[in-house]
Design a protein around this motif. Structure first.
Motif, PDB file in Angstrom:
ATOM      1  N   THR A   1       0.821  -1.284   0.282  1.00  0.00           N
ATOM      2  CA  THR A   1      -0.348   0.259  -0.140  1.00  0.00           C
ATOM      3  C   THR A   1       0.599   1.643  -0.231  1.00  0.00           C
ATOM      4  N   ALA A   2       2.420   1.188   1.155  1.00  0.00           N
ATOM      5  CA  ALA A   2       3.225   2.358   1.215  1.00  0.00           C
ATOM      6  C   ALA A   2       3.161   2.806  -0.418  1.00  0.00           C
ATOM      7  N   SER A   3       3.982   2.137  -1.337  1.00  0.00           N
ATOM      8  CA  SER A   3       3.879   2.462  -2.917  1.00  0.00           C
ATOM      9  C   SER A   3       2.789   2.362  -3.720  1.00  0.00           C
ATOM     10  N   GLN A   4       2.413   1.828  -3.087  1.00  0.00           N
ATOM     11  CA  GLN A   4       1.078   1.731  -4.438  1.00  0.00           C
ATOM     12  C   GLN A   4       1.437   0.464  -5.525  1.00  0.00           C
TER      13      GLN A   4
ATOM     14  N   ILE B   1       7.011  -2.283   7.653  1.00  0.00           N
ATOM     15  CA  ILE B   1       5.658  -2.887   7.820  1.00  0.00           C
ATOM     16  C   ILE B   1       4.606  -2.473   6.657  1.00  0.00           C
ATOM     17  N   GLY B   2       4.117  -3.054   6.812  1.00  0.00           N
ATOM     18  CA  GLY B   2       2.508  -3.276   6.217  1.00  0.00           C
ATOM     19  C   GLY B   2       1.260  -2.774   6.846  1.00  0.00           C
ATOM     20  N   VAL B   3       0.379  -2.287   5.701  1.00  0.00           N
ATOM     21  CA  VAL B   3      -1.296  -1.756   6.804  1.00  0.00           C
ATOM     22  C   VAL B   3      -1.983  -1.538   6.001  1.00  0.00           C
ATOM     23  N   PHE B   4      -2.686  -2.728   5.504  1.00  0.00           N
ATOM     24  CA  PHE B   4      -3.971  -3.238   4.852  1.00  0.00           C
ATOM     25  C   PHE B   4      -5.376  -3.388   4.906  1.00  0.00           C
ATOM     26  N   PRO B   5      -6.083  -3.273   3.592  1.00  0.00           N
ATOM     27  CA  PRO B   5      -7.105  -3.549   4.586  1.00  0.00           C
ATOM     28  C   PRO B   5      -7.328  -4.652   4.224  1.00  0.00           C
ATOM     29  N   ALA B   6      -8.273  -5.060   5.360  1.00  0.00           N
ATOM     30  CA  ALA B   6      -8.870  -6.599   5.600  1.00  0.00           C
ATOM     31  C   ALA B   6     -10.545  -6.834   5.963  1.00  0.00           C
ATOM     32  N   GLU B   7     -10.876  -7.616   5.700  1.00  0.00           N
ATOM     33  CA  GLU B   7     -12.368  -8.652   5.861  1.00  0.00           C
ATOM     34  C   GLU B   7     -12.715  -8.267   5.123  1.00  0.00           C
TER      35      GLU B   7
END
Length: 269
Positions: A78-81, A129-135
């Protein structure tokens, strides 16, 4: 999968931090015919251990996990898309493509990415780190992987954190895992974890990251106290500080000792 294949795969999946290549070398030496069937084991290892890869065409790193998988061997960051292919055996990324962040929580994800990056830079010498949409986009996964390898000193370590944030209630829960392997003149491995549950008090990205930092600092302090207790208690009791004679052994004279007489202080037994 045959029992032999399952056994070999288990060696890969349980490889200590930073030592997968050593494990694979041992497998090639002992069971070279089984190396071609290890792709699923490599994938499982990389996803569970949050293996990091360098993105093609830049200096950024991204982690591999089930949370940012697009299916098969493709993942997104998500950071670099960007999305990218991964060769799980070599742990190399290739074939990058644009992958815009598509989430109703996109602004919060970006804010968490920024705040969490700043916080981890203060507490870890090297981390991703990684931040991702989930569920189905109803939650947000926050991941941290920090490795410290010191093979010249015969130890390697890994810190992994996994958090799930519910934006609707601001509730946060997760797990911290620490895996350390020490192998100088022996083989000692610590593999431990702690569950973290935070209420609904964190309503902003900065507040969420502060709660995470507080929980991780607390766990590190718990580990430090446990190590001190082991060193001064259980480990110390494993051997005497002095022989039964209550005198230190003069090691330069050890070849001249007569067992049962000199070691017993000159008393013949």
């Amino acid at each position: 999968m045959t029992s032999k294949q399952a056994t070999v795969a288990s060696f890969v999946e349980s490889a200590p931090p930073g030592e997968l290549s050593n494990v694979v070398a041992d497998i090639k030496a002992l069971a070279s015919s089984e190396t071609e069937s290890l792709e699923p084991a490599f994938k499982k290892y990389n996803e569970e251990q949050y293996t990091t890869v360098k993105l093609p065409g830049g200096s950024e790193t991204a982690l591999i996990s089930k949370y940012n998988s697009l299916g098969g061997t493709r993942y997104f960051d998500t950071a670099s898309q960007t999305s990218f292919e991964v060769d799980h055996a070599s742990q190399k990324a290739s074939n990058p493509q644009q992958h815009p962040l598509d989430s109703r929580s996109a602004d919060l994800i970006r804010s968490l990415q920024k705040s969490f990056s700043t916080a981890t830079a203060e507490h870890f010498p090297s981390s991703t780190i990684g931040v991702f949409p989930a569920e189905s986009d109803s939650a947000i996964t926050i991941l941290l992987i920090a490795n410290k390898y010191s093979p010249q000193n015969f130890w390697n370590g890994r810190w992994r954190s996994t958090y799930m944030l519910d934006p609707s209630s601001n509730s946060l829960q997760g797990t911290i895992k620490v895996d350390v392997h020490y192998y100088e003149d022996g083989n000692v491995r610590m593999n431990t974890s702690k569950k973290v549950e935070i209420g609904s008090g964190a309503s902003t990205a900065d507040a969420v990251v502060r709660e995470i930092a507080k929980a991780e600092n607390k766990y590190q302090e718990e580990l430090n106290r446990a190590f001190t207790a082991l060193a001064e208690g259980s480990f110390k009791g494993l051997r005497r500080q002095l022989p039964v004679t209550r005198q230190r052994v003069e090691w330069e004279k050890i070849s001249g000792y007569r067992l049962g007489q000199d070691v017993a202080g000159g008393r013949q037994r």
